[in-house]
Design a protein around this motif. Structure first.
Motif, PDB file in Angstrom:
ATOM      1  N   GLN A  58       0.900  -1.241  -0.058  1.00  0.00           N
ATOM      2  CA  GLN A  58      -0.043   0.003   0.112  1.00  0.00           C
ATOM      3  C   GLN A  58       0.838   1.418  -0.080  1.00  0.00           C
ATOM      4  O   GLN A  58       0.433   2.272  -0.380  1.00  0.00           O
ATOM      5  CB  GLN A  58      -0.970  -0.017   1.280  1.00  0.00           C
ATOM      6  CG  GLN A  58      -1.901  -1.138   1.270  1.00  0.00           C
ATOM      7  CD  GLN A  58      -2.632  -0.969   2.530  1.00  0.00           C
ATOM      8  OE1 GLN A  58      -2.494  -0.464   3.575  1.00  0.00           O
ATOM      9  NE2 GLN A  58      -3.974  -1.903   2.335  1.00  0.00           N
ATOM     10  N   GLN A  59       1.996   1.171   0.428  1.00  0.00           N
ATOM     11  CA  GLN A  59       2.990   2.302   0.614  1.00  0.00           C
ATOM     12  C   GLN A  59       4.402   1.698   0.796  1.00  0.00           C
ATOM     13  O   GLN A  59       4.740   0.777   1.305  1.00  0.00           O
ATOM     14  CB  GLN A  59       2.565   3.206   1.923  1.00  0.00           C
ATOM     15  CG  GLN A  59       3.651   4.213   2.208  1.00  0.00           C
ATOM     16  CD  GLN A  59       3.344   5.046   3.319  1.00  0.00           C
ATOM     17  OE1 GLN A  59       2.206   4.814   3.980  1.00  0.00           O
ATOM     18  NE2 GLN A  59       4.074   5.942   3.784  1.00  0.00           N
ATOM     19  N   GLY A  60       5.292   2.177  -0.115  1.00  0.00           N
ATOM     20  CA  GLY A  60       6.760   1.992   0.065  1.00  0.00           C
ATOM     21  C   GLY A  60       6.922   0.968  -0.953  1.00  0.00           C
ATOM     22  O   GLY A  60       6.056   0.425  -1.659  1.00  0.00           O
ATOM     23  N   SER A  97       1.752  -6.177  11.638  1.00  0.00           N
ATOM     24  CA  SER A  97       3.096  -5.517  11.138  1.00  0.00           C
ATOM     25  C   SER A  97       3.533  -4.850  12.346  1.00  0.00           C
ATOM     26  O   SER A  97       3.053  -4.361  13.294  1.00  0.00           O
ATOM     27  CB  SER A  97       2.739  -4.580   9.773  1.00  0.00           C
ATOM     28  OG  SER A  97       2.096  -3.603   9.981  1.00  0.00           O
ATOM     29  N   VAL A  98       5.033  -4.440  12.078  1.00  0.00           N
ATOM     30  CA  VAL A  98       5.470  -3.669  13.094  1.00  0.00           C
ATOM     31  C   VAL A  98       6.236  -2.630  12.224  1.00  0.00           C
ATOM     32  O   VAL A  98       6.930  -2.809  11.493  1.00  0.00           O
ATOM     33  CB  VAL A  98       6.478  -4.344  14.163  1.00  0.00           C
ATOM     34  CG1 VAL A  98       7.710  -5.096  13.292  1.00  0.00           C
ATOM     35  CG2 VAL A  98       7.421  -3.330  15.086  1.00  0.00           C
ATOM     36  N   ASN A  99       5.708  -1.157  12.635  1.00  0.00           N
ATOM     37  CA  ASN A  99       6.285  -0.395  11.664  1.00  0.00           C
ATOM     38  C   ASN A  99       7.546   0.501  11.949  1.00  0.00           C
ATOM     39  O   ASN A  99       7.702   0.749  13.343  1.00  0.00           O
ATOM     40  CB  ASN A  99       5.166   0.828  11.597  1.00  0.00           C
ATOM     41  CG  ASN A  99       4.060   0.399  10.654  1.00  0.00           C
ATOM     42  OD1 ASN A  99       4.214  -0.528   9.846  1.00  0.00           O
ATOM     43  ND2 ASN A  99       2.603   0.784  10.831  1.00  0.00           N
ATOM     44  N   GLY A 106       7.660  -0.760   7.346  1.00  0.00           N
ATOM     45  CA  GLY A 106       8.055  -1.833   8.445  1.00  0.00           C
ATOM     46  C   GLY A 106       8.033  -3.206   7.973  1.00  0.00           C
ATOM     47  O   GLY A 106       8.219  -3.440   6.665  1.00  0.00           O
ATOM     48  N   VAL A 107       7.994  -4.386   8.963  1.00  0.00           N
ATOM     49  CA  VAL A 107       8.054  -5.831   8.741  1.00  0.00           C
ATOM     50  C   VAL A 107       6.596  -6.138   8.998  1.00  0.00           C
ATOM     51  O   VAL A 107       6.046  -5.851   9.950  1.00  0.00           O
ATOM     52  CB  VAL A 107       8.839  -6.292   9.557  1.00  0.00           C
ATOM     53  CG1 VAL A 107       9.050  -7.846   9.469  1.00  0.00           C
ATOM     54  CG2 VAL A 107      10.538  -5.972   9.358  1.00  0.00           C
ATOM     55  N   GLY A 108       6.109  -6.925   7.814  1.00  0.00           N
ATOM     56  CA  GLY A 108       4.753  -7.517   7.990  1.00  0.00           C
ATOM     57  C   GLY A 108       4.407  -8.916   7.723  1.00  0.00           C
ATOM     58  O   GLY A 108       5.301  -9.301   6.944  1.00  0.00           O
ATOM     59  N   ALA A 109       3.491  -9.389   8.288  1.00  0.00           N
ATOM     60  CA  ALA A 109       3.228 -10.853   7.662  1.00  0.00           C
ATOM     61  C   ALA A 109       2.079 -11.067   6.674  1.00  0.00           C
ATOM     62  O   ALA A 109       1.188 -10.144   6.638  1.00  0.00           O
ATOM     63  CB  ALA A 109       3.101 -11.833   9.115  1.00  0.00           C
ATOM     64  N   TYR A 153      14.778  -0.207   4.638  1.00  0.00           N
ATOM     65  CA  TYR A 153      14.953  -1.650   4.756  1.00  0.00           C
ATOM     66  C   TYR A 153      15.769  -2.523   3.800  1.00  0.00           C
ATOM     67  O   TYR A 153      15.792  -2.211   2.721  1.00  0.00           O
ATOM     68  CB  TYR A 153      13.664  -2.194   5.042  1.00  0.00           C
ATOM     69  CG  TYR A 153      12.703  -1.544   5.979  1.00  0.00           C
ATOM     70  CD1 TYR A 153      11.934  -0.429   5.550  1.00  0.00           C
ATOM     71  CD2 TYR A 153      12.911  -1.803   7.467  1.00  0.00           C
ATOM     72  CE1 TYR A 153      11.222   0.390   6.604  1.00  0.00           C
ATOM     73  CE2 TYR A 153      12.228  -0.934   8.529  1.00  0.00           C
ATOM     74  CZ  TYR A 153      11.341   0.070   7.944  1.00  0.00           C
ATOM     75  OH  TYR A 153      10.731   0.868   8.859  1.00  0.00           O
ATOM     76  N   GLY A 154      16.334  -3.824   4.163  1.00  0.00           N
ATOM     77  CA  GLY A 154      16.812  -4.654   3.148  1.00  0.00           C
ATOM     78  C   GLY A 154      16.423  -6.076   3.506  1.00  0.00           C
ATOM     79  O   GLY A 154      15.430  -6.331   3.981  1.00  0.00           O
ATOM     80  N   ASP A 155      17.300  -6.917   3.083  1.00  0.00           N
ATOM     81  CA  ASP A 155      17.001  -8.346   3.191  1.00  0.00           C
ATOM     82  C   ASP A 155      16.676  -8.709   4.499  1.00  0.00           C
ATOM     83  O   ASP A 155      16.992  -8.217   5.592  1.00  0.00           O
ATOM     84  CB  ASP A 155      18.253  -8.978   2.726  1.00  0.00           C
ATOM     85  CG  ASP A 155      18.622  -8.912   1.309  1.00  0.00           C
ATOM     86  OD1 ASP A 155      17.761  -8.350   0.778  1.00  0.00           O
ATOM     87  OD2 ASP A 155      19.579  -9.373   0.894  1.00  0.00           O
TER      88      ASP A 155
END
Length: 205
Positions: free
Chosen positions: A49-51, A89-91, A72-75, A96-98
């Protein structure tokens, strides 16, 4: 064996069984059926949705974790791989990378924020366990209790995961150029890819 086209720039890839996930930057994530490697089939695309999606990693056959810039990181729930659904998710607020996953933890190369350890035992409510400054974090790889972080001009950094919530610094391998990625071989040797410096096999002895 085969080549298939994607709608975005292909980045990190993760495989679990007959499913492959491909990070596609601003086009999201492609979920691909590779049961026939000579004829991969794109089942669906999950759009960010973004990024941009820059990292992907399977925690199981039905749970995929994604890292997005500025989100952030999301499932993602892949119970039906033709219809991916976002879970928790945690924002964060930067790049971010791998990502790599080991048990209940996800480790993320977080660019100028170093690396992050995220608790992912609850896909609907992930939590940050720790954040460690490494200079830069461009790529991560893992084997057992060893975590390698590719830190660009700061070389290759090794961490011990005896306490998986808080990676402990072990050593730094200087890079003859820009350390962009790394991996661990079965015999424990470290392999480092360095822009303008070639491919290096490193020993800890």
């Amino acid at each position: 064996l085969s080549v298939f086209s994607t709608t975005g720039a292909a980045g990190q890839v993760s495989v679990n069984g007959n499913l492959m996930a491909v990070a596609l930057a601003d086009k999201g994530v492609a979920i691909v059926d590779i049961s026939d490697p000579s004829n991969p089939l794109i089942l669906s695309t999950w759009n960010a949705q973004q990024g941009s999606v820059v990292g992907v990693g399977f925690a199981s056959q039905t749970i995929l974790w994604v890292a997005q810039t500025f989100r952030g990181v999301g499932a993602i729930d892949l119970t039906d791989p033709t219809a991916p659904k976002a879970l928790g998710s945690v924002n964060y607020g930067n790049n971010y990378g791998d990502v790599v996953i080991s048990g209940d933890y996800l480790y993320e190369a977080a660019f100028n924020s170093g690396i992050r350890a995220v608790i992912i035992s609850k896909p609907k409510k992930p939590e940050t366990a720790s954040q460690i400054k490494t200079g830069y974090g461009y790529g991560v790889s893992i084997q057992g209790d060893v975590l390698l972080v590719s830190s660009g001009q700061f070389g290759l950094r090794e961490f011990d995961l005896a306490n998986p919530a808080i990676p402990a610094p072990v050593r730094v391998f200087e890079s003859p150029g820009f350390c962009s990625s790394s991996t661990l071989l079965a015999d424990g040797e470290r392999v480092m890819a360095s822009k303008n410096g070639g491919l290096w096999v490193l020993s800890t002895s």
